[in-house]
Write a protein that holds these residues in place. Structure first.
Motif, mmCIF file in Angstrom:
data_model
loop_
_atom_site.group_PDB
_atom_site.id
_atom_site.type_symbol
_atom_site.label_atom_id
_atom_site.label_comp_id
_atom_site.label_asym_id
_atom_site.label_seq_id
_atom_site.Cartn_x
_atom_site.Cartn_y
_atom_site.Cartn_z
ATOM 1 N N VAL A 93 0.846 -1.187 0.000
ATOM 2 C CA VAL A 93 0.000 0.000 0.000
ATOM 3 C C VAL A 93 0.882 1.237 0.000
ATOM 4 O O VAL A 93 2.058 1.181 0.359
ATOM 5 N N LYS A 94 0.278 2.366 -0.375
ATOM 6 C CA LYS A 94 1.001 3.623 -0.246
ATOM 7 C C LYS A 94 1.204 3.904 1.237
ATOM 8 O O LYS A 94 0.291 3.731 2.047
ATOM 9 N N ASN A 95 2.391 4.320 1.569
ATOM 10 C CA ASN A 95 2.759 4.526 2.967
ATOM 11 C C ASN A 95 1.910 5.593 3.643
ATOM 12 O O ASN A 95 1.632 5.507 4.832
ATOM 13 N N ASP A 96 1.466 6.589 2.902
ATOM 14 C CA ASP A 96 0.706 7.682 3.507
ATOM 15 C C ASP A 96 -0.791 7.583 3.238
ATOM 16 O O ASP A 96 -1.521 8.553 3.404
ATOM 17 N N TRP A 98 -4.802 6.035 3.682
ATOM 18 C CA TRP A 98 -5.714 5.561 4.713
ATOM 19 C C TRP A 98 -5.749 4.039 4.742
ATOM 20 O O TRP A 98 -6.051 3.441 5.771
ATOM 21 N N MET A 99 -5.434 3.409 3.602
ATOM 22 C CA MET A 99 -5.491 1.949 3.524
ATOM 23 C C MET A 99 -4.505 1.291 4.478
ATOM 24 O O MET A 99 -4.785 0.237 5.048
ATOM 25 N N LYS A 100 -3.354 1.904 4.672
ATOM 26 C CA LYS A 100 -2.366 1.333 5.596
ATOM 27 C C LYS A 100 -2.968 1.201 6.989
ATOM 28 O O LYS A 100 -2.886 0.140 7.606
ATOM 29 N N ASN A 101 -3.623 2.229 7.455
ATOM 30 C CA ASN A 101 -4.234 2.182 8.784
ATOM 31 C C ASN A 101 -5.423 1.227 8.820
ATOM 32 O O ASN A 101 -5.659 0.567 9.831
ATOM 33 N N ILE A 109 0.913 -5.848 9.893
ATOM 34 C CA ILE A 109 2.016 -5.058 10.443
ATOM 35 C C ILE A 109 2.929 -4.600 9.309
ATOM 36 O O ILE A 109 2.974 -5.224 8.244
ATOM 37 N N GLU A 110 3.648 -3.520 9.559
ATOM 38 C CA GLU A 110 4.605 -3.018 8.574
ATOM 39 C C GLU A 110 5.764 -3.987 8.492
ATOM 40 O O GLU A 110 6.325 -4.390 9.509
ATOM 41 N N TYR A 111 6.106 -4.355 7.278
ATOM 42 C CA TYR A 111 7.169 -5.332 7.073
ATOM 43 C C TYR A 111 8.384 -4.723 6.391
ATOM 44 O O TYR A 111 9.497 -4.881 6.862
ATOM 45 N N GLU A 112 8.153 -4.026 5.272
ATOM 46 C CA GLU A 112 9.296 -3.533 4.499
ATOM 47 C C GLU A 112 8.899 -2.322 3.672
ATOM 48 O O GLU A 112 7.880 -2.336 2.993
ATOM 49 N N ASN A 117 7.265 5.709 -1.407
ATOM 50 C CA ASN A 117 5.810 5.785 -1.446
ATOM 51 C C ASN A 117 5.076 4.521 -0.995
ATOM 52 O O ASN A 117 3.927 4.602 -0.595
ATOM 53 N N TYR A 118 5.686 3.352 -1.093
ATOM 54 C CA TYR A 118 4.983 2.105 -0.819
ATOM 55 C C TYR A 118 5.636 1.299 0.301
ATOM 56 O O TYR A 118 6.836 1.341 0.489
ATOM 57 N N ILE A 119 4.781 0.553 0.997
ATOM 58 C CA ILE A 119 5.240 -0.299 2.085
ATOM 59 C C ILE A 119 4.536 -1.654 1.968
ATOM 60 O O ILE A 119 3.388 -1.732 1.525
#
Length: 125
Positions: A93-96, A98-101, A109-112, A117-119
């Motif tokens: 997903v894009k790091n910034d 709403w989808m990340k949350n 969980i955040e992995y890499e 822009n993406y995580i």
């Protein structure tokens, strides 16, 4: 090739309107789960890592957003992973965004960090 067991209907009242489609390719299996005219989720299971499922897209028609349909599709994928002994679900997903949350509320969980822009997020089943 991955041999995916599909969920049998009705496994739960809320899943009775979900459809599923599987395509097998040389190195992977692609699963598309959809609710007609509402949304879909496209996932890939690579033959060299049968314990992992990658969600490449989860999309809900804008007229049906905020109605729980995305949650329903995601929970369906998680249940599908459980019956197929798939241990890890991942997505980018894009790091910034709403989808990340939103995914974090489902214990992703955040992995890499892939770039600025993406995580990659993962969930252990």
């Amino acid at each position: 090739m991955a041999k995916i067991k599909l969920l049998k209907f009705p496994i739960a009242e809320g899943y009775k309107h979900i459809h599923q489609f599987i395509s097998k390719f040389d190195d992977c299996t692609v699963l598309i789960v959809y609710i007609s005219e509402i949304g879909y989720c496209r996932c890939t299971i690579y033959d060299n890592c049968l314990i992992s499922l990658y969600i490449s897209e989860l999309s809900i028609n804008k007229h049906f957003r905020l109605t729980g349909q995305g949650s329903l599709l995601l929970q369906y994928i998680i249940d599908l992973c459980k019956i197929n002994n798939i241990q890890i679900v991942s997505l980018n997903v894009k790091n910034d965004s709403w989808m990340k949350n939103w995914y974090k509320t489902y214990n992703f969980i955040e992995y890499e960090m892939l770039n600025d822009n993406y995580i990659t997020l993962i969930k252990t089943i």
